[in-house]
Scaffold this motif. Structure first.
Motif, PDB file in Angstrom:
ATOM      1  N   HIS A  10       0.839  -1.199   0.000  1.00  0.00           N
ATOM      2  CA  HIS A  10       0.000   0.000   0.000  1.00  0.00           C
ATOM      3  C   HIS A  10       0.878   1.255   0.000  1.00  0.00           C
ATOM      4  CE1 HIS A  10      -3.990  -1.702   0.309  1.00  0.00           C
ATOM      5  NE2 HIS A  10      -3.629  -2.480   1.316  1.00  0.00           N
ATOM      6  N   SER A  11       0.360   2.315  -0.621  1.00  0.00           N
ATOM      7  CA  SER A  11       1.121   3.563  -0.723  1.00  0.00           C
ATOM      8  C   SER A  11       0.609   4.637   0.236  1.00  0.00           C
ATOM      9  CB  SER A  11       1.072   4.087  -2.165  1.00  0.00           C
ATOM     10  OG  SER A  11      -0.261   4.337  -2.561  1.00  0.00           O
ATOM     11  N   HIS A  12      -0.339   4.278   1.105  1.00  0.00           N
ATOM     12  CA  HIS A  12      -0.841   5.231   2.099  1.00  0.00           C
ATOM     13  C   HIS A  12      -1.252   4.420   3.328  1.00  0.00           C
ATOM     14  CE1 HIS A  12      -2.262   8.963   3.661  1.00  0.00           C
ATOM     15  NE2 HIS A  12      -2.570   9.543   2.510  1.00  0.00           N
ATOM     16  N   LEU A  44      -6.959  -9.486   4.207  1.00  0.00           N
ATOM     17  CA  LEU A  44      -7.594  -8.475   3.373  1.00  0.00           C
ATOM     18  C   LEU A  44      -7.364  -7.137   4.032  1.00  0.00           C
ATOM     19  CD1 LEU A  44      -9.632  -8.266   0.906  1.00  0.00           C
ATOM     20  CD2 LEU A  44     -11.420  -8.221   2.656  1.00  0.00           C
ATOM     21  N   SER A  45      -6.855  -6.157   3.264  1.00  0.00           N
ATOM     22  CA  SER A  45      -6.549  -4.855   3.843  1.00  0.00           C
ATOM     23  C   SER A  45      -7.177  -3.738   3.024  1.00  0.00           C
ATOM     24  CB  SER A  45      -5.035  -4.646   3.924  1.00  0.00           C
ATOM     25  OG  SER A  45      -4.453  -4.730   2.632  1.00  0.00           O
ATOM     26  N   GLY A  46      -7.568  -2.672   3.711  1.00  0.00           N
ATOM     27  CA  GLY A  46      -8.087  -1.479   3.064  1.00  0.00           C
ATOM     28  C   GLY A  46      -7.189  -0.305   3.397  1.00  0.00           C
ATOM     29  N   SER A  47      -7.043   0.623   2.437  1.00  0.00           N
ATOM     30  CA  SER A  47      -6.065   1.685   2.605  1.00  0.00           C
ATOM     31  C   SER A  47      -6.580   3.022   2.108  1.00  0.00           C
ATOM     32  CB  SER A  47      -4.774   1.321   1.855  1.00  0.00           C
ATOM     33  OG  SER A  47      -3.901   2.424   1.745  1.00  0.00           O
ATOM     34  N   ILE A  79      -7.955  -1.964  -2.059  1.00  0.00           N
ATOM     35  CA  ILE A  79      -8.011  -3.100  -1.144  1.00  0.00           C
ATOM     36  C   ILE A  79      -7.018  -4.120  -1.690  1.00  0.00           C
ATOM     37  CG2 ILE A  79      -9.514  -4.940  -0.239  1.00  0.00           C
ATOM     38  CD1 ILE A  79     -11.851  -2.908  -1.133  1.00  0.00           C
ATOM     39  N   ARG A  80      -6.360  -4.830  -0.785  1.00  0.00           N
ATOM     40  CA  ARG A  80      -5.444  -5.880  -1.233  1.00  0.00           C
ATOM     41  C   ARG A  80      -5.786  -7.197  -0.540  1.00  0.00           C
ATOM     42  NH1 ARG A  80       0.071  -4.611  -3.367  1.00  0.00           N
ATOM     43  NH2 ARG A  80      -0.036  -2.479  -4.157  1.00  0.00           N
ATOM     44  N   LEU A  81      -5.717  -8.270  -1.311  1.00  0.00           N
ATOM     45  CA  LEU A  81      -5.809  -9.624  -0.773  1.00  0.00           C
ATOM     46  C   LEU A  81      -4.392 -10.191  -0.752  1.00  0.00           C
ATOM     47  CD1 LEU A  81      -7.805 -11.831   0.191  1.00  0.00           C
ATOM     48  CD2 LEU A  81      -7.816 -12.687  -2.155  1.00  0.00           C
ATOM     49  N   TRP A  82      -3.963 -10.641   0.438  1.00  0.00           N
ATOM     50  CA  TRP A  82      -2.588 -11.107   0.637  1.00  0.00           C
ATOM     51  C   TRP A  82      -2.577 -12.609   0.896  1.00  0.00           C
ATOM     52  CZ3 TRP A  82       1.207  -7.162   0.885  1.00  0.00           C
ATOM     53  CH2 TRP A  82       0.709  -5.842   1.047  1.00  0.00           C
ATOM     54  N   ASP A  83      -1.668 -13.297   0.249  1.00  0.00           N
ATOM     55  CA  ASP A  83      -1.343 -14.678   0.604  1.00  0.00           C
ATOM     56  C   ASP A  83      -0.280 -14.586   1.702  1.00  0.00           C
ATOM     57  OD1 ASP A  83      -0.182 -17.191   0.861  1.00  0.00           O
ATOM     58  OD2 ASP A  83      -0.404 -17.675  -1.258  1.00  0.00           O
ATOM     59  N   THR A  91      -2.109 -11.067  -3.812  1.00  0.00           N
ATOM     60  CA  THR A  91      -2.666 -11.879  -4.899  1.00  0.00           C
ATOM     61  C   THR A  91      -3.617 -11.066  -5.767  1.00  0.00           C
ATOM     62  OG1 THR A  91      -4.495 -12.700  -3.554  1.00  0.00           O
ATOM     63  CG2 THR A  91      -2.464 -13.985  -3.537  1.00  0.00           C
ATOM     64  N   HIS A  92      -4.343 -10.105  -5.178  1.00  0.00           N
ATOM     65  CA  HIS A  92      -5.263  -9.271  -5.952  1.00  0.00           C
ATOM     66  C   HIS A  92      -5.307  -7.860  -5.378  1.00  0.00           C
ATOM     67  CE1 HIS A  92      -6.872 -13.295  -7.056  1.00  0.00           C
ATOM     68  NE2 HIS A  92      -7.083 -12.710  -8.222  1.00  0.00           N
ATOM     69  N   ARG A  93      -5.439  -6.890  -6.278  1.00  0.00           N
ATOM     70  CA  ARG A  93      -5.701  -5.497  -5.897  1.00  0.00           C
ATOM     71  C   ARG A  93      -7.112  -5.151  -6.343  1.00  0.00           C
ATOM     72  NH1 ARG A  93      -2.829  -1.408  -8.446  1.00  0.00           N
ATOM     73  NH2 ARG A  93      -3.063   0.040  -6.716  1.00  0.00           N
ATOM     74  N   PHE A  94      -7.867  -4.542  -5.461  1.00  0.00           N
ATOM     75  CA  PHE A  94      -9.261  -4.193  -5.726  1.00  0.00           C
ATOM     76  C   PHE A  94      -9.316  -2.675  -5.936  1.00  0.00           C
ATOM     77  CE2 PHE A  94      -9.011  -7.999  -3.346  1.00  0.00           C
ATOM     78  CZ  PHE A  94     -10.181  -8.731  -3.470  1.00  0.00           C
TER      79      PHE A  94
END
Length: 317
Positions: A63-65, A80-83, A88-92, A99-102
């Motif tokens: 994330h950049s913020h 799962l993270s929100g920024s 949003i990012r899904l992390w393995d 794994t995915h950027r939302f």
């Protein structure tokens, strides 16, 4: 003998406010934390002393913020993270990789959640919308009708599989309950006099609580929509967590944590920081995030001095 709660450990590693905590659902020695330092840390808990309670296993960058929220999948393999970077990012977590950027929100993402079956994701944003996603980062629906008229500060799923609900709150002082199947508004809850920061749903899915600027925690019956009762606090409510093993609600208000026995509606513990220096203005670190361990014996708390503090429930002998 009565139970007591005492400070058992401090985890230092973040360089910004600790915004959220997610204990591993199956490994009691793993904890995940998010921070305004833009990283997610996976901790290994060793419990070897107050300042040697655990160590950092991995730090995840991407994330950049500021990261505002983090939750784990029910198997503990994904985060799962929100920024504030609007994504949003899904992390393995095993591979320590995204794994995915939302992408789709037009302003800061303030809150994220997994559905009980982990097949759906909900997010709330300063763009005043609530979005539903699949785990491949496809936005399936954006709730705008009947949605909040100000920032959406918190979104949570009810744990009930047979009656899937989303609960949200916002800076418009409103708690909203949504029917997940049709993404339609089921209830509006009014009663707060200031912006809302957080909602929590009880482990059995029967009620939810809301809190924020007005220093009150209000309880709502999710089956019939009734406002049940208020609990008054001394400062802004930043976070709440239901105990998984006792009829307790923990509330982070200002720099302290109040533990309520919901059967008696009495505060049974007030957890204050001792031997922590105040800022130049005389302020103590604010408690910003709370999470119980799966067995309900350990309370994790994140603070504005960038530390995670670990509180232990002890039963007298």
């Amino acid at each position: 003998m009565p139970e007591v709660i005492q400070l058992a450990g401090v985890l230092s590693g973040h360089s910004g406010w600790v915004t959220q905590l997610a204990p591993h659902p199956h490994d009691p020695d793993l904890l995940v934390s998010s921070s305004r330092d833009k990283t997610i840390i996976v901790w290994r808990l060793t419990r070897e002393g107050l300042n040697n309670y655990g160590h950092m296993l991995k730090r995840n960058y991407g994330h950049s913020h500021f990261i505002s929220d983090v939750v784990l999948s029910s198997d503990g393999n994904f985060a799962l993270s929100g920024s504030w970077d609007r994504t949003i990012r899904l992390w393995d977590l095993t591979a320590s990789a995204t794994t995915h950027r939302f992408e789709g929100h037009t302003k800061d993402v303030l809150s994220v959640a997994f559905s009980p079956d982990n097949r759906q994701i909900v997010s709330g944003s300063r763009d005043r919308t609530i979005k539903l996603w699949n785990t491949l980062a496809d936005c399936k629906y954006t709730i705008t009708d009947d949605c909040h008229s100000d920032w959406v500060s918190c979104v949570r799923f009810s744990p009930k599989h047979n009656n899937p609900l989303i609960v949200s709150c916002g800076w418009d002082r409103t708690v909203k309950v949504w029917d997940l199947t049709h993404c339609k508004l089921r209830n509006n809850h009014h009663g707060h006099t200031g912006y809302l920061t957080t909602v929590a749903v009880s482990p059995d899915g029967s009620l939810c609580t809301s809190g924020g600027k007005d220093a009150k925690v209000l309880f709502w019956d999710l089956s019939d929509g009734r406002n049940l009762y208020p609990l008054d606090h001394h400062d802004v409510v930043n976070a709440m967590s239901f105990s998984p093993s006792r009829y307790w609600l923990c509330v982070a208000c200002g720099s302290s944590i109040t533990v309520w026995d919901l059967a008696s509606k009495k505060a049974v513990f007030d957890l204050w920081l001792e031997d922590v220096p105040a800022t130049a203005k005389g302020d103590l670190p604010q408690c910003l995030s709370l999470a119980w361990s799966m067995d309900g014996q350990t309370l994790f708390a994140g603070y504005s001095d960038n530390k995670v503090r670990v509180w232990q429930v002890l039963t007298g002998q």
